[in-house]
Design an enzyme around this catalytic site. Structure first.
Site, PDB file in Angstrom:
ATOM      1  N   HIS A  41       0.878  -1.173  -0.024  1.00  0.00           N
ATOM      2  CA  HIS A  41       0.065   0.086  -0.124  1.00  0.00           C
ATOM      3  C   HIS A  41       0.941   1.169   0.036  1.00  0.00           C
ATOM      4  O   HIS A  41       1.080   1.812   0.876  1.00  0.00           O
ATOM      5  CB  HIS A  41      -1.051   0.016   1.329  1.00  0.00           C
ATOM      6  CG  HIS A  41      -2.200  -0.870   0.996  1.00  0.00           C
ATOM      7  ND1 HIS A  41      -2.926  -1.538   2.304  1.00  0.00           N
ATOM      8  CD2 HIS A  41      -2.733  -1.390   0.020  1.00  0.00           C
ATOM      9  CE1 HIS A  41      -3.775  -2.443   1.715  1.00  0.00           C
ATOM     10  NE2 HIS A  41      -3.628  -2.429   0.287  1.00  0.00           N
ATOM     11  N   HIS A  74      -0.301  -8.479   1.314  1.00  0.00           N
ATOM     12  CA  HIS A  74      -1.253  -8.866   2.212  1.00  0.00           C
ATOM     13  C   HIS A  74      -2.049 -10.006   2.128  1.00  0.00           C
ATOM     14  O   HIS A  74      -2.858 -10.395   3.190  1.00  0.00           O
ATOM     15  CB  HIS A  74      -2.414  -7.822   1.914  1.00  0.00           C
ATOM     16  CG  HIS A  74      -1.922  -6.323   1.778  1.00  0.00           C
ATOM     17  ND1 HIS A  74      -1.642  -5.641   0.541  1.00  0.00           N
ATOM     18  CD2 HIS A  74      -1.413  -5.491   2.617  1.00  0.00           C
ATOM     19  CE1 HIS A  74      -0.955  -4.550   0.654  1.00  0.00           C
ATOM     20  NE2 HIS A  74      -0.827  -4.190   2.126  1.00  0.00           N
ATOM     21  N   GLU A 126      -5.550  -7.249   3.744  1.00  0.00           N
ATOM     22  CA  GLU A 126      -5.216  -8.357   4.719  1.00  0.00           C
ATOM     23  C   GLU A 126      -6.464  -9.099   5.315  1.00  0.00           C
ATOM     24  O   GLU A 126      -6.501 -10.445   5.557  1.00  0.00           O
ATOM     25  CB  GLU A 126      -4.378  -7.939   5.689  1.00  0.00           C
ATOM     26  CG  GLU A 126      -3.784  -8.990   6.725  1.00  0.00           C
ATOM     27  CD  GLU A 126      -2.926  -8.421   7.809  1.00  0.00           C
ATOM     28  OE1 GLU A 126      -2.974  -9.143   8.905  1.00  0.00           O
ATOM     29  OE2 GLU A 126      -2.058  -7.492   7.430  1.00  0.00           O
ATOM     30  N   CYS A 194       2.575  -7.245  13.916  1.00  0.00           N
ATOM     31  CA  CYS A 194       4.049  -7.816  13.154  1.00  0.00           C
ATOM     32  C   CYS A 194       5.253  -6.765  13.874  1.00  0.00           C
ATOM     33  O   CYS A 194       4.966  -5.887  14.565  1.00  0.00           O
ATOM     34  CB  CYS A 194       4.284  -7.899  11.692  1.00  0.00           C
ATOM     35  SG  CYS A 194       4.411  -6.010  11.052  1.00  0.00           S
ATOM     36  N   SER A 222      -2.526   3.150   3.543  1.00  0.00           N
ATOM     37  CA  SER A 222      -1.469   2.349   4.375  1.00  0.00           C
ATOM     38  C   SER A 222      -1.956   2.182   5.859  1.00  0.00           C
ATOM     39  O   SER A 222      -1.845   3.194   6.479  1.00  0.00           O
ATOM     40  CB  SER A 222      -0.049   2.731   4.131  1.00  0.00           C
ATOM     41  OG  SER A 222       0.772   2.046   4.950  1.00  0.00           O
ATOM     42  N   SER A 223      -2.285   0.978   6.383  1.00  0.00           N
ATOM     43  CA  SER A 223      -2.844   1.166   7.564  1.00  0.00           C
ATOM     44  C   SER A 223      -2.046   1.392   8.741  1.00  0.00           C
ATOM     45  O   SER A 223      -1.934   2.049   9.596  1.00  0.00           O
ATOM     46  CB  SER A 223      -3.480  -0.362   7.916  1.00  0.00           C
ATOM     47  OG  SER A 223      -3.875  -0.251   9.194  1.00  0.00           O
ATOM     48  N   ASN A 224      -0.615   0.697   8.548  1.00  0.00           N
ATOM     49  CA  ASN A 224       0.468   0.792   9.451  1.00  0.00           C
ATOM     50  C   ASN A 224       0.926   2.309   9.611  1.00  0.00           C
ATOM     51  O   ASN A 224       1.371   2.968  10.597  1.00  0.00           O
ATOM     52  CB  ASN A 224       1.510  -0.094   9.348  1.00  0.00           C
ATOM     53  CG  ASN A 224       2.538   0.246   8.237  1.00  0.00           C
ATOM     54  OD1 ASN A 224       3.498   0.864   8.542  1.00  0.00           O
ATOM     55  ND2 ASN A 224       2.334  -0.420   7.024  1.00  0.00           N
ATOM     56  N   SER A 266       5.641   0.346   4.369  1.00  0.00           N
ATOM     57  CA  SER A 266       5.710   0.035   2.729  1.00  0.00           C
ATOM     58  C   SER A 266       6.208   1.759   2.029  1.00  0.00           C
ATOM     59  O   SER A 266       6.122   1.516   0.910  1.00  0.00           O
ATOM     60  CB  SER A 266       4.396  -0.151   2.292  1.00  0.00           C
ATOM     61  OG  SER A 266       3.158   0.642   2.861  1.00  0.00           O
TER      62      SER A 266
END
Length: 321
Positions: A41, A74, A126, A194, A222-224, A266
């Site tokens: 992402h 993902h 994901e 993670c 991008s979730s993170n 990412s």
């Protein structure tokens, strides 16, 4: 002005592996190579591969029969794998091994008859892939409020899993609510969130208090990356999630003496350096490399790709549109 350059930041082992997979597939097959959803992402990564002949698709039906197809970092559901086989696609699985771990846990719990509560964000690639492993037995929750609404037939046979890129703090709130509602709830022996997500979040928590502004390099989907920006905000530090230097606005820096720069898992390092260079040119900023934790994780290329490359040349039946 001073720049605190967070370390660790940027690409994680799973992203490095997925990008290397696509690089090697392009070298081996030549374009076009197809990827189911975005490889990671990040707008910059995706656009660079598009310019080299990669085609990102949202449906298996868009891929010509017999073509090479990468599954993104993902992960995908069993249904997608089955449809790929039906179209005789040369599937290369670039799923992050830490996401695969969650899939295997879902399969294990489902076979044992558990109802699985997946903590994650609805619609995330994901989450869609994980839920596809046992759609009749997985329930998605995002918040502690969602937990209160759960009605599970056998409350003694419940397990939880988490999306790998969640905020650790947010996930812990939901986990606490689950433990209160289902005291005997089961969980994997090792945390699903993670290492890279936790490390990048930990660096922001440690360093943001020293900053007047936090810049997070990463895309909005991008979730993170979004979690990194949110953590700084919850600490009372202004935070901006940006794709690159073009989005920087001068008014953000009024009265700012120290800027913390970090990047989601990412986001490429060159976009980070472009922002550093901009602040050095514009404000004469100095740079402190703020190392919170060292990382040395590496994931090998997937077996499917290694075997193809070892064969020496693409299969004669390879379709080309």
């Amino acid at each position: 002005m001073k720049i605190l350059l967070a370390n660790p930041r940027g690409f994680c082992a799973g992203v490095n592996m997925a990008i290397e997979c696509l690089e090697r597939a392009l070298e081996f097959f030549g374009p076009p190579v197809y990827v189911y959803h975005e490889i990671v992402h990040n707008k910059h990564v995706v656009n660079r591969f598009v310019h080299r002949g990669v085609e990102f698709v949202d449906s298996i039906d868009e891929v010509p029969e017999g073509s090479p197809l990468l599954y993104s970092a993902h992960g995908v559901s069993p249904e997608i794998r089955a449809r790929s086989r039906a179209r005789k696609l040369l599937a290369i699985d670039a799923t992050c091994p830490l996401v695969t771990k969650v899939h295997l846990e879902a399969i294990k719990y489902a076979k044992a008859g558990y109802t699985i509560v997946l903590i994650g964000h609805e619609g995330h690639d994901e989450v869609i892939g994980t839920m596809g492993e046992a759609p009749e037995q997985i329930i998605l929750v995002e918040t502690a409020e969602d937990v209160q609404k759960l009605e599970i037939e056998d409350p003694e046979k419940v397990a939880y899993l988490t999306q790998t890129t969640l905020s650790v703090d947010d996930a812990n709130v939901v986990i606490a609510a689950l433990r209160e509602k289902f005291p005997s709830i089961n969980n994997p022996p090792k945390d699903d969130i993670c290492y890279a997500t936790q490390n990048r979040q930990g660096a922001v928590r440690e360093l943001a208090a020293r900053a007047d502004l936090v810049l997070v390099l990463g895309s909005q989907n991008s979730s993170n990356s979004r979690r990194l920006a949110e953590i700084a905000l919850t600490m009372g530090v202004p935070s901006r999630l940006i794709d690159g230097v073009a989005e920087i606005r001068p008014e953000w820096f009024d009265g700012v003496e120290t800027v913390l720069i970090t990047a989601g898992a990412s986001a490429p390092e060159d976009v980070v350096q472009e922002c550093v260079d901009y602040l050095q040119r514009t404000y004469g900023a100095s740079v402190e490399n703020a190392v919170v934790r060292e990382e040395d994780v590496h994931f090998p290329l997937p077996k499917s790709l290694r075997e193809l490359i070892a064969g020496g040349e693409p299969p004669a039946t390879l379709a080309r549109s």
